[in-house]
Design a protein around this motif. Structure first.
Motif, PDB file in Angstrom:
ATOM      1  N   ILE A   1      -7.883   1.734  13.957  1.00 38.21           N
ATOM      2  CA  ILE A   1      -6.947   0.674  13.583  1.00 38.21           C
ATOM      3  C   ILE A   1      -6.550   0.870  12.131  1.00 38.21           C
ATOM      4  O   ILE A   1      -7.412   0.956  11.259  1.00 38.21           O
ATOM      5  N   VAL A   2      -5.255   0.949  11.889  1.00 42.01           N
ATOM      6  CA  VAL A   2      -4.784   1.268  10.539  1.00 42.01           C
ATOM      7  C   VAL A   2      -3.959   0.115   9.975  1.00 42.01           C
ATOM      8  O   VAL A   2      -3.015  -0.361  10.603  1.00 42.01           O
ATOM      9  N   PHE A   3      -4.349  -0.334   8.800  1.00 44.99           N
ATOM     10  CA  PHE A   3      -3.578  -1.335   8.052  1.00 44.99           C
ATOM     11  C   PHE A   3      -3.020  -0.629   6.832  1.00 44.99           C
ATOM     12  O   PHE A   3      -3.696  -0.408   5.846  1.00 44.99           O
ATOM     13  N   LYS A   4      -1.751  -0.223   6.961  1.00 40.56           N
ATOM     14  CA  LYS A   4      -1.103   0.535   5.888  1.00 40.56           C
ATOM     15  C   LYS A   4      -0.314  -0.442   5.024  1.00 40.56           C
ATOM     16  O   LYS A   4       0.555  -1.155   5.526  1.00 40.56           O
ATOM     17  N   THR A   5      -0.629  -0.466   3.725  1.00 43.98           N
ATOM     18  CA  THR A   5       0.127  -1.340   2.823  1.00 43.98           C
ATOM     19  C   THR A   5       0.929  -0.498   1.839  1.00 43.98           C
ATOM     20  O   THR A   5       0.927   0.736   1.923  1.00 43.98           O
ATOM     21  N   GLY A   6       1.617  -1.152   0.927  1.00 42.80           N
ATOM     22  CA  GLY A   6       2.508  -0.425   0.023  1.00 42.80           C
ATOM     23  C   GLY A   6       3.728   0.060   0.788  1.00 42.80           C
ATOM     24  O   GLY A   6       4.233   1.157   0.569  1.00 42.80           O
ATOM     25  N   ASN A   7       4.209  -0.790   1.711  1.00 44.49           N
ATOM     26  CA  ASN A   7       5.284  -0.360   2.606  1.00 44.49           C
ATOM     27  C   ASN A   7       6.684  -0.586   2.048  1.00 44.49           C
ATOM     28  O   ASN A   7       7.631   0.002   2.515  1.00 44.49           O
ATOM     29  N   THR A   8       6.780  -1.482   1.091  1.00 42.45           N
ATOM     30  CA  THR A   8       8.096  -1.776   0.536  1.00 42.45           C
ATOM     31  C   THR A   8       8.185  -1.115  -0.840  1.00 42.45           C
ATOM     32  O   THR A   8       7.163  -0.769  -1.440  1.00 42.45           O
ATOM     33  N   PRO A   9       9.401  -0.953  -1.354  1.00 41.20           N
ATOM     34  CA  PRO A   9       9.526  -0.296  -2.678  1.00 41.20           C
ATOM     35  C   PRO A   9       8.643  -0.971  -3.732  1.00 41.20           C
ATOM     36  O   PRO A   9       7.957  -0.307  -4.498  1.00 41.20           O
ATOM     37  N   ILE A  10       8.656  -2.302  -3.736  1.00 36.60           N
ATOM     38  CA  ILE A  10       7.921  -2.987  -4.788  1.00 36.60           C
ATOM     39  C   ILE A  10       6.411  -2.934  -4.512  1.00 36.60           C
ATOM     40  O   ILE A  10       5.592  -2.807  -5.426  1.00 36.60           O
ATOM     41  N   GLY A  11       6.055  -2.976  -3.225  1.00 37.48           N
ATOM     42  CA  GLY A  11       4.650  -2.818  -2.859  1.00 37.48           C
ATOM     43  C   GLY A  11       4.160  -1.425  -3.206  1.00 37.48           C
ATOM     44  O   GLY A  11       3.038  -1.233  -3.695  1.00 37.48           O
ATOM     45  N   ALA A  12       5.016  -0.440  -2.986  1.00 38.49           N
ATOM     46  CA  ALA A  12       4.643   0.939  -3.305  1.00 38.49           C
ATOM     47  C   ALA A  12       4.429   1.109  -4.799  1.00 38.49           C
ATOM     48  O   ALA A  12       3.509   1.799  -5.239  1.00 38.49           O
ATOM     49  N   LYS A  13       5.256   0.414  -5.576  1.00 38.80           N
ATOM     50  CA  LYS A  13       5.108   0.472  -7.027  1.00 38.80           C
ATOM     51  C   LYS A  13       3.762  -0.132  -7.418  1.00 38.80           C
ATOM     52  O   LYS A  13       3.034   0.408  -8.259  1.00 38.80           O
ATOM     53  N   ALA A  14       3.433  -1.239  -6.805  1.00 42.27           N
ATOM     54  CA  ALA A  14       2.141  -1.876  -7.084  1.00 42.27           C
ATOM     55  C   ALA A  14       0.999  -0.954  -6.668  1.00 42.27           C
ATOM     56  O   ALA A  14      -0.046  -0.896  -7.321  1.00 42.27           O
ATOM     57  N   ALA A  15       1.184  -0.230  -5.595  1.00 44.28           N
ATOM     58  CA  ALA A  15       0.134   0.674  -5.115  1.00 44.28           C
ATOM     59  C   ALA A  15      -0.128   1.791  -6.119  1.00 44.28           C
ATOM     60  O   ALA A  15      -1.275   2.176  -6.351  1.00 44.28           O
ATOM     61  N   ILE A  16       0.944   2.285  -6.736  1.00 40.09           N
ATOM     62  CA  ILE A  16       0.755   3.346  -7.736  1.00 40.09           C
ATOM     63  C   ILE A  16      -0.123   2.833  -8.866  1.00 40.09           C
ATOM     64  O   ILE A  16      -1.080   3.480  -9.274  1.00 40.09           O
ATOM     65  N   SER A  17       0.179   1.620  -9.344  1.00 41.08           N
ATOM     66  CA  SER A  17      -0.615   1.143 -10.476  1.00 41.08           C
ATOM     67  C   SER A  17      -1.962   0.613 -10.001  1.00 41.08           C
ATOM     68  O   SER A  17      -2.836   0.344 -10.804  1.00 41.08           O
TER      69      SER A  17
END
Lengths: 452, 452
Positions: free
Chosen positions: B239-255
């Motif tokens: 079961i996979v819960f992948k986050t950072g899916n939106t541009p702004i979420g992805a930006k948050a994921a980087i930091s």
């Protein structure tokens, strides 16, 4: 819509089919009325006479010596037409038909229901139901439900459903879990007479009701309903949970309440146009009720996210984007304020993950400073706080400090809690008693803001 | 993937940056290890020497007289390269880098992280992290977390996240609320070395793990990851819960973790093709974990719905249709069996709303009969039960009778509860301890079946 007042504040009520046997619906109704301290007269009716909970049982309506304003009927469907004639002679103004066996049962049920409606119309009696349970009015502790009601929480949400067995336990869940207060609750059942449009017109001017939550399976007069939606939603948030949306669900709705569901897509579009807020599923319905009950409207779409977890920050940021909200930049002033309560190396951005490696020097002053700083930041319109709550008290913020800080700002603040369940429940209660709504996931907390 | 064994079952572990101050991460790690009865040697390391919780503190790795297999490091990022060299001399096999200040911090962090990886690679040391908390292994009570762990529940679910501050409180929520048992849990942080693919390969052959739950923000080597997904999902639900899916979420994921999220749509399609079960949101992630841990696979798509509420029946029927399940017809034999325990006038269809006006003669025998009848009905592959639970005991079924009936059939049974919260919690626990999963809405209960 003055007639609805008879259902919420009658001077005397008779229960047809009252029972002396604990657990039977005809017993539970009488018990609820007595227990909650209904101020009017209660007349249990049953051919067997005797007493129920100390009240004299009457043989029929006629044998009651005084006026009766409202009747709750557990009589078999086939006896209902006669009951309405008797009620009319007695000057009754409204009947809640609790019994089933009408249109929802199909076949002969349809024609019985039609005859009941015609008879009531001719005799100036209004009907809630059939296949309904009675209303609850928290402002006068009038509880006509046959569901055993043990707690009531007075508040500003009117809750209307098409199903008594839905509204009653959900109401109990709301009282025991959700910290939402109710003004009125009831179900409309088959809606042979009083329908959603009537209710909306009534609630539009009900001073006790701030938010209207409506569960419905089918709409009979679409245009009239949408007109009522449009009218009330100009004054109060109207949240609609429409079920029976799929062919098989619609089939189930017919055998449940005789409702014709109509096309789900068209219904959705029409509801939106009429200003209603549409809930997808029960969780969202309950979340939305809480949201509109608790929160002021934000001035714009910019959310400030404060979290102990970078991972949760990502989830919340995703949710903002998905809901049409923005994750705005904090002002320099905000950043410098927050920096003062974090270890030097902490980098401040939105989402603000304050728990990098070292926890803040003092978690309470951190939350206080962050909330007040975001409250003054013109770049931010609302605040989503995420808190982790270990079983052990370490790193658990004092919820009263959060409440006090939130009281000093005028933006919506929502909270997501996660961790040890008992700690969560305790802090949850403190926060919601203080006016900050709590949600069970970061996405749901953010979605709450976007719904406003 | 034998190297992962060093992280789950080391013979000796050293904690760089151990602290004698209660509440500091360097204290909490040592406390967890001792409290949970870790069988190996614990070496707290801090230049200040002294004692922590009765254990001698060493100045550095070198000064430890015996072998060390695993290191947990709270040292500043800039000191980590030297630490790895020291560890290599000491024969250390794995390091959990708890500290931040690496790629997630940007700037110089990226080059520090690169140097750390290069150094470790040359010296044959594997890394979990940076920006991670340590693993929990319930089979040997090895708890390296700096989050205060008070309860563990041994079970068959491996839980891997990209965020320690996400995995730790969620784990506590799982232990205290969800009744799901865990085999292993840990987070991968920035994934500078050990990544999701490594973990999946390891868990594929882990006899303690039946279900794998993976939270991730970014995937570094997509092809390798998908290959690992494909391989494990042939044997165990993933079961996979992948986050950072939106541009702004992805930006948050980087930091947050330095993760590059990639295109959400492509990631979703690829995961599906690789046999993973994708969770939308945290609620669904947790629901799916429970579902796959608890339930056998149904033989087909036909659901039997048993409810006390027509309204809930409609919601459940809608949910079936929306999830690609069917609301099948009960066989005549089933109908006649159920008729025997309901009032004569009750009409039996699917959804079965047994509480029309009058409750059944005996609610326990009703549930028992219905479950056993549906269990034998060839038209039905799985069963969704909805129960209402008033605060007052009336109409509340005995959960042990439901459990016993469910044990006698081999189809998945799911339950939705609603009503008074304390009653719900009590019955919830009994049902889940007995193996029937409970969900918080009818739609979620039905969705659980559809996920199988």
């Amino acid at each position: 819509m003055k007639h609805l007042q008879h259902f919420f504040d009658p001077k005397a009520v008779a229960i047809i089919g009252a029972s002396a046997t604990y657990g039977k619906p005809g017993y539970m109704i009488v018990e609820n009325l007595i227990k909650w301290g209904y101020k009017g007269k209660i007349y249990p009716i049953n051919p067997s006479n005797g007493e129920i909970l100390g009240l004299k049982v009457y043989e029929n309506l006629k044998s009651i010596p005084e006026d009766v304003e409202l009747v709750a009927s557990l009589a078999p469907a086939k006896d209902t037409v006669k009951l309405i004639r008797d009620a009319s002679e007695k000057g009754v103004r409204g009947i809640v038909i609790v019994s089933g066996g009408f249109s929802e049962a199909g076949g002969a049920g349809w024609s019985i229901e039609k005859e009941v409606v015609d008879t009531a119309y001719k005799n100036g009696i209004r009907i809630i139901g059939p296949n309904a349970i009675g209303p609850i009015n928290t402002s006068n502790d009038f509880v006509l439900s046959f569901y055993p009601v043990e707690s009531l929480k007075k508040g500003r949400v009117a809750f209307i459903a098409q199903s008594g067995q839905f509204v009653a336990p959900v109401m109990e869940f709301i009282f025991s879990f959700l910290n939402v207060g109710i003004s009125k609750s009831f179900d409309l059942g088959n809606k042979c007479d009083i329908d959603d449009a009537d209710v909306l017109q009534y609630l539009e001017n009900d001073p006790d009701t701030k938010v209207v939550a409506l569960h419905c399976e089918g709409i009979k007069e679409g245009r009239r309903f949408l007109k009522a939606c449009k009218s009330i939603s100009r004054k109060k948030p109207l949240i609609v949970f429409k079920t029976g949306n799929t062919p098989i669900g619609a089939k189930a709705a017919i055998s449940h309440s005789g409702a014709i569901s109509g096309d789900a897509f068209i219904a959705g579009a029409a509801l939106k146009q009429a200003g209603a807020i549409r809930a997808n599923g029960l969780d969202e319905f309950l979340d939305l009720i809480k949201t509109f009950d608790y929160l002021p409207f934000p001035k714009g779409k910019n959310v400030g996210i404060v979290t102990y977890s970078g991972g949760v920050g990502v989830i919340a940021a995703d949710a903002c984007e998905e809901c049409g909200l923005s994750v705005a930049k904090y002002s320099d002033r905000t950043i410098s304020k927050i920096k003062s309560v974090l270890p030097k190396k902490a980098s401040i951005s939105n989402p603000l993950d304050f728990f990098a490696v070292a926890p803040p020097k003092d978690i309470d002053s951190f939350y206080q400073t962050a909330i007040l700083a975001l409250g003054e930041d013109m770049n931010i319109d609302s605040i989503a706080l995420c808190m982790m709550l270990p079983e052990k008290g370490v790193w658990t913020p004092d919820p009263y400090i959060i409440l006090n800080a939130a009281k000093n700002i005028s933006k919506p603040v929502v909270v997501w809690l996660v961790g040890y369940w008992e700690s969560m429940r305790d802090i949850w209660k403190v926060l919601e008693d203080g006016g900050i709504p709590v949600y069970l996931s970061p996405a749901r907390a953010v979605k709450a803001i976007s719904a406003l």
